[in-house]
Design an enzyme around this catalytic site. Structure first.
Site, mmCIF file in Angstrom:
data_model
loop_
_atom_site.group_PDB
_atom_site.id
_atom_site.type_symbol
_atom_site.label_atom_id
_atom_site.label_comp_id
_atom_site.label_asym_id
_atom_site.label_seq_id
_atom_site.Cartn_x
_atom_site.Cartn_y
_atom_site.Cartn_z
ATOM 1 N N ALA A 1 0.830 -1.313 -0.048
ATOM 2 C CA ALA A 1 0.030 -0.235 0.019
ATOM 3 C C ALA A 1 0.796 1.237 -0.279
ATOM 4 O O ALA A 1 2.075 1.218 0.369
ATOM 5 C CB ALA A 1 -0.875 0.016 1.134
ATOM 6 N N GLY B 1 0.371 -5.181 0.627
ATOM 7 C CA GLY B 1 -0.568 -5.390 -0.373
ATOM 8 C C GLY B 1 -0.176 -5.747 -1.875
ATOM 9 O O GLY B 1 -1.206 -6.243 -2.684
ATOM 10 N N GLU C 1 -0.406 -9.428 -1.421
ATOM 11 C CA GLU C 1 -1.799 -9.897 -1.269
ATOM 12 C C GLU C 1 -2.604 -9.678 -2.580
ATOM 13 O O GLU C 1 -3.442 -10.612 -3.006
ATOM 14 C CB GLU C 1 -2.286 -8.784 -0.306
ATOM 15 C CG GLU C 1 -2.076 -9.008 1.103
ATOM 16 C CD GLU C 1 -2.742 -7.942 2.062
ATOM 17 O OE1 GLU C 1 -2.177 -6.737 2.028
ATOM 18 O OE2 GLU C 1 -3.283 -8.391 3.012
ATOM 19 N N GLU D 1 3.712 -5.990 6.997
ATOM 20 C CA GLU D 1 2.978 -4.958 7.605
ATOM 21 C C GLU D 1 3.260 -4.643 9.060
ATOM 22 O O GLU D 1 3.235 -3.557 9.682
ATOM 23 C CB GLU D 1 1.642 -5.276 7.410
ATOM 24 C CG GLU D 1 0.877 -4.998 5.873
ATOM 25 C CD GLU D 1 1.232 -6.134 4.960
ATOM 26 O OE1 GLU D 1 2.010 -6.939 5.302
ATOM 27 O OE2 GLU D 1 0.461 -6.031 4.150
#
Ligand code: 3HC
Ligand code: NAI
Length: 699
Positions: A60, A99, A102, A122
Site C-alpha cells: 500500500a 498489499g 496480497e 505490515e
C-alpha cells in the site's frame, strides 16, 4: 498513466508503473480495477499482471495513511481480481510486499523470477495485512507457518515461497515473456480459476490451544506491541469463520491498527530512516568522492567490527595496529566473529572466507598512502588521536577522507592536527559495529560538503543508517544518554533497586535497562574517565558515587561476574545481588539522602523525559538536523522501542504541553540543575506549535 493494459496475442497484460516501488496509490488501485474490467470484455484468454521498474508492487502507499480514504479500497481491488472470469496470473520480480503480495494472492496463479522475494511486512509498520493476507496465507501454508511469516514480517525468497506453496512457478528472465508462456500453458491445459479463498483447511491441522500459546510467546518476543496480537486473532478467524467473515474481521482489526499510535510511530520511523541520510543545504550536484579502499587504525572492539562492516559490503580493508601481537589479536577476533556467524548458519563458510580475505593487516603507515578513506578507532585519548592524525596527514594521498570513531572528543581539535581539516570527519559507529545499524556522521567546522556527502553515501553502502550531527560533547546519542544515565544513578540513591529501574524501562519497551547496559559496557569505563576530572568537573556526587563504589570493589560488570547484578559464571544469567543494595544504602547515608519508595511511572518519566529535554536542546543548537534524526539515533543505536517512534516523536504524541508540565514538576521537586525545561520546548508550548512543523531557521 500508472496502470496500462494491452493485448499481446490472446493474453491481456496489465502493467503497473508507479516509481519508485509501484506502491498501490489511489491511481494504481483505480487503474487495476479498470484494466481487469476491460479484460473481461476483450478477446484475451488470460491476464498477466506485471510491474515496470525495479520491483513488483511493494505494498500500500504508506504516505496515504492518515489521509481520507479514496475508493476503490484495496479489498475492492482484490475482490475484482479474484472474481475475474479469466485466469489472472501475477508475474513477480524484486520485492512483492504487503498489499502487493496480497494482490498476487488474489490472482489465480503466481509466477516469479528466482531473484524475487515475497512477504507481508505490515507488522513492521504496526499494521496487519489488510487485504486478505491473513486469510489467504494460512490456506496455502497452514496455521503455524502463517503465524510465523506474518508476525515476523520477513521476506521469503522465491525458491522457499515455491516450496511453501505461496507461488506456483519460478521462471527465468525476461519476466514478461516467461509469464506470457506460463499463462499460455495454463490456457492450453484448461487450467481452472483457482481461488485461494476456496481452499479449505483441514480441521485437524491446528488445535484450539495453538492460538493462545502463540499469543503468550509473542508477549515475550514482541512485548508491548499490539499488531502481532491482532494478527493472531485474524489467523484464528481464518480457521474458524467463513472466508468473507474472516475478511471482515481482518478489515476491522486492520483499521484499529492503522489508527493506532503504535502504527503512527512505526510509520514515522520508516520515513525518518529514509530522510536521515539527506543533508540539509547540500547542493544537489555535490558529488561524493570515490571510496574503493579503506584503512582502519586500531583493531580493538570497534576497529574489528568496523573492518567487518566494510568487508561485508565487498570493500577491501587495511587494518593497522601498534604491534604484530596487537594486530594478530585483532585479526583473530575478526576470524572468531566470522566463524560464530557461520556456526549460527547466517553465512556460508565460503562467503565468510571471502569477506575475511578482504581484511589484511599492517603495522606500517606507508601502506595507507593510496587509500580513499581511513577510520581511526584507537584509545579515546586526544593526545593519541592527534598523534595518529598527524601521521595520517603525512602519508595519506591528497583527497583521502580521514575519519575518527571518537565517542566524545572534539572532532575540530582532531582535525587541527592535520593540514587538511576539510577532509576530516567523525564516523561514530556503535558496538558491536558489524551489527548495529546506526552511524553518526559528525561534521567538523571545516569539513567539506563532498566529504559529508561521501560519508552519508558510504554509510548506506555498508548498510548503516547514517545520521548527521555537529560537534558537541557526545554528539547526539551519547550526549542524551548522559542525562538518562544520570537519572538511573539518582533513582537508585533515592530508593529504587537496579532491577526495579531496569524492569520499569524494559516493560515500557527499552531493549535493555540502563544498569544492565552499564554492566555490559563495563563500570570501569566511566570510573576511569572520572579519575581525570576535578570534583567540580565531575558534578553532583550523587550521580556517580554508587558506580565509583562498585568499581572500587572490583565489580566492573559482566566481565568480572558482578556489577549492578551478579552473573552466573556458566550461563551468564543475571540475578539481583543484596550486596549491591548494601552499597546503595551506604552511599545514600553518606550523601544524606533518605531513601523512599519510587514508582515505576516516576522511573520511566525521569529517564525518558531526560532524553526528551536534552533532545530539544540538541535540536535548537543545530547539533541534529531534524527531530526525526534524533528518533532514528535512539531507535537504531540505543534500543528505544521503534513502536514508540523515538524520544521526540514520543514527546509529540504525548502532547508537548503535557511533557513541559511534567518537566516543570520534576524541576520543582528535584531542582533546576537537571530539569530546566529546554527553551525550544518552552517556546513551542507557548506558541502552541508542534515539533513536526518546526523548522530550524538558518543561522
Ligand atoms: N509507500 C510509499 N512510499 C514507499 C513505500 C510504500 N509502501 N515503500 C517505499 N517507499 C518510498 C520510500 O519512502 C523511498 O522514498 P524516498 O526515495 O523519497 O526516500 C522510496 O520509496 C524508496 O524506498 P527505499 O529507500 O526503502 O528503497 P529500497 O530499494 O531500499 O527498498 C523496499 C525497497 C524493500 C520496497 C522498501 O522500500 C520497503 O520495505 N518498503 C515498504 C514495504 C512495506 O512495508 N509494504 C507494506 C505496506 S502496508 C500494506 O501494504 C497494507 C496492506 O496490507 C493493506
Ligand atoms: P579498544 O581498546 O578495544 O581498541 C583500541 C585499539 O587501538 C587497541 O587494539 C590498541 O592496540 C589500538 N591502538 C591504540 N593506539 C594506537 C595507535 N597509536 N596506532 C594504532 N593502534 C592503536 O577500544 P575501542 O572500544 O575499540 O574504542 C576505540 C575508539 O572507538 C574510542 O575512541 C572509543 O571511544 C570509540 N568507540 C567505542 C565504542 C565502544 O562501545 N567500545 C563505541 C563507539 C565508539
Amino acid at each position: 498513466m500508472s496502470v496500462t493494459y494491452k493485448l499481446v496475442d490472446d493474453i491481456g497484460v496489465i502493467t503497473v508503473d508507479n516509481p519508485p516501488v509501484n506502491a498501490l496509490s489511489h491511481a494504481v488501485r483505480q487503474g487495476l480495477v479498470e484494466a481487469i474490467a476491460t479484460a473481461q470484455d476483450d478477446s484475451s484468454k488470460a491476464v498477466v499482471i506485471v510491474c515496470a521498474g525495479r520491483t513488483f508492487i511493494a505494498g500500500a502507499d504508506i504516505s496515504e495513511f492518515g489521509k481520507p480514504p479514496q475508493e476503490p479500497s484495496l479489498p475492492d481491488v482484490m475482490a475484482a481480481v479474484e472474481a475475474s472470469a479469466k485466469p489472472v496470473i501475477a508475474a513477480l520480480h524484486g520485492t512483492a510486499l504487503g498489499g502487493g503480495f496480497e494482490l498476487a494472492l488474489s490472482c489465480h496463479y503466481r509466477c516469479a523470477l528466482g531473484s524475487a522475494s515475497v512477504g507481508l511486512p505490515e507488522v513492521k509498520l504496526g499494521l496487519l495485512p489488510g487485504a486478505g493476507g491473513t486469510q489467504r496465507v494460512p490456506r496455502l501454508v497452514g496455521v503455524e507457518a502463517a503465524l510465523d511469516m506474518i508476525t515476523a514480517g520477513n521476506p521469503v525468497a522465491a525458491s522457499e515461497a515455491a516450496r511453501l506453496g505461496l507461488i506456483d512457478e519460478v521462471v527465468g528472465e525476461p519476466l514478461q515473456e516467461s509469464a506470457l508462456a506460463y499463462a499460455r500453458g495454463l490456457v492450453a491445459h484448461g487450467a481452472p480459476l483457482r481461488r485461494v479463498r476456496d481452499i479449505s483447511i483441514a480441521p485437524d491441522s491446528y488445535s484450539n490451544g495453538q492460538f493462545d500459546a502463540y499469543r503468550a510467546r509473542l508477549n515475550k518476543r514482541m512485548r508491548g506491541q499490539e499488531a502481532p496480537q491482532r494478527i493472531v486473532s485474524c489467523i484464528e478467524a481464518a480457521m474458524t469463520l467463513p472466508f468473507d467473515e474472516g475478511l471482515k474481521k481482518e478489515r476491522e482489526l486492520f483499521i484499529e491498527c492503522r489508527e493506532s499510535g503504535q502504527s503512527a510511530a512505526l510509520r514515522h520511523i520508516f520515513f525518518a530512516e529514509r530522510t536521515a541520510p539527506k543533508v540539509v543545504g547540500l547542493s544537489a550536484d555535490t558529488a561524493a568522492r570515490k571510496v574503493a579502499s579503506v584503512g582502519i587504525i586500531g583493531g580493538g572492539t570497534m576497529g574489528g567490527g568496523i573492518a567487518m562492516s566494510f568487508a561485508n559490503a565487498g570493500i577491501p580493508v587495511r587494518l593497522l595496529e601498534v604491534s604484530d601481537e596487537a594486530l594478530e589479536r585483532g585479526l583473530k577476533l575478526i576470524a572468531r566473529n566470522y566463524s560464530i556467524t557461520v556456526s549460527k548458519g547466517k553465512l556460508s563458510e565460503a562467503d565468510a572466507a571471502a569477506r575475511q580475505n578482504l581484511i589484511t593487516g599492517t603495522t606500517d603507515y606507508q601502506d595507507f598512502a593510496g587509500l580513499d578513506l581511513v577510520i581511526e578507532a584507537v584509545f579515546e585519548s586526544m593526545d593519541v588521536k592527534r598523534q595518529v592524525f598527524g601521521q595520517l596527514d603525512k602519508v595519506c594521498k591528497p583527497g583521502a577522507i580521514l575519519a575518527t570513531n571518537t565517542s566524545y572528543l572534539d572532532v575540530n581539535e582532531i582535525a587541527a592536527a592535520t593540514s587538511r581539516p576539510q577532509d576530516v570527519i567523525g564516523l561514530h559507529f556503535f558496538s558491536p559495529a558489524n551489527v548495529m545499524k546506526l552511524l553518526e556522521v559528525v561534521r567538523g567546522e571545516q569539513t567539506a560538503d563532498d566529504v559529508i556527502a561521501t560519508a552519508m553515501k558510504i554509510g548506506k553502502q555498508i548498510r548503516k543508517v547514517p545520521v548527521l550531527a555537529r560537534v558537541c560533547y557526545g554528539f547526539i546519542g551519547n550526549r542524551m544518554l548522559r542525562q538518562y544515565a544520570r537519572e538511573a544513578q539518582l533513582c537508585m540513591i533515592e530508593g529504587a533497586s537496579p532491577e526495579q529501574i531496569d524492569n520499569a524501562l524494559t516493560t515500557w519497551g527499552m531493549a535493555m535497562g540502563p544498569l544492565a547496559v552499564g554492566d555490559l559496557a563495563g563500570i570501569d569505563i566511566g570510573y576511569k574517565a572520572r579519575q581525570a576530572l576535578t570534583d567540580e568537573q565531575k558534578g553532583d556526587p550523587r550521580t556517580y558515587c554508587i558506580a565509583d563504589a562498585l568499581a572500587e570493589m572490583g565489580r566492573l560488570g559482566q566481565k568480572t561476574g558482578a556489577g549492578y547484578y551478579r552473573y552466573d559464571p556458566e550461563t551468564r544469567a543475571r540475578s539481583a545481588d543484596p550486596e549491591v543494595l548494601e552499597v546503595i544504602e551506604a552511599q545514600a547515608t553518606r550523601m544524606g539522602v533518605t531513601r523512599r519508595a519510587i514508582s515505576d511511572g516516576e522511573i520511566v518519566d525521569r529517564h525518558i523525559l531526560a532524553l526528551v529535554n536534552e533532545g530539544f536542546r540538541i535540536l535548537e543548537e543545530g547539533i541534529a538536523q531534524r527531530p526525526g534524526d534524533i528518533d532514528v539515533v535512539y531507535v537504531f543505536g540505543y534500543g528505544f522501542p521503534s513502536w514508540r517512534g523515538g524520544p521526540m516523536f514520543y514527546a509529540e504524541q504525548q502532547g508537548l504541553a503535557r511533557v513541559y508540565e511534567r518537566i516543570c514538576q520534576l524541576r520543582d521537586t528535584h531542582g533546576d540543575a537537571n530539569w530546566t525545561p529546554a527553551p525550544l520546548l518552552e517556546q513551542l508550548v507557548r506558541e502552541n506549535r508542534s515539533l513536526a512543523d518546526w523548522v530550524r531557521q538558518p543561522a
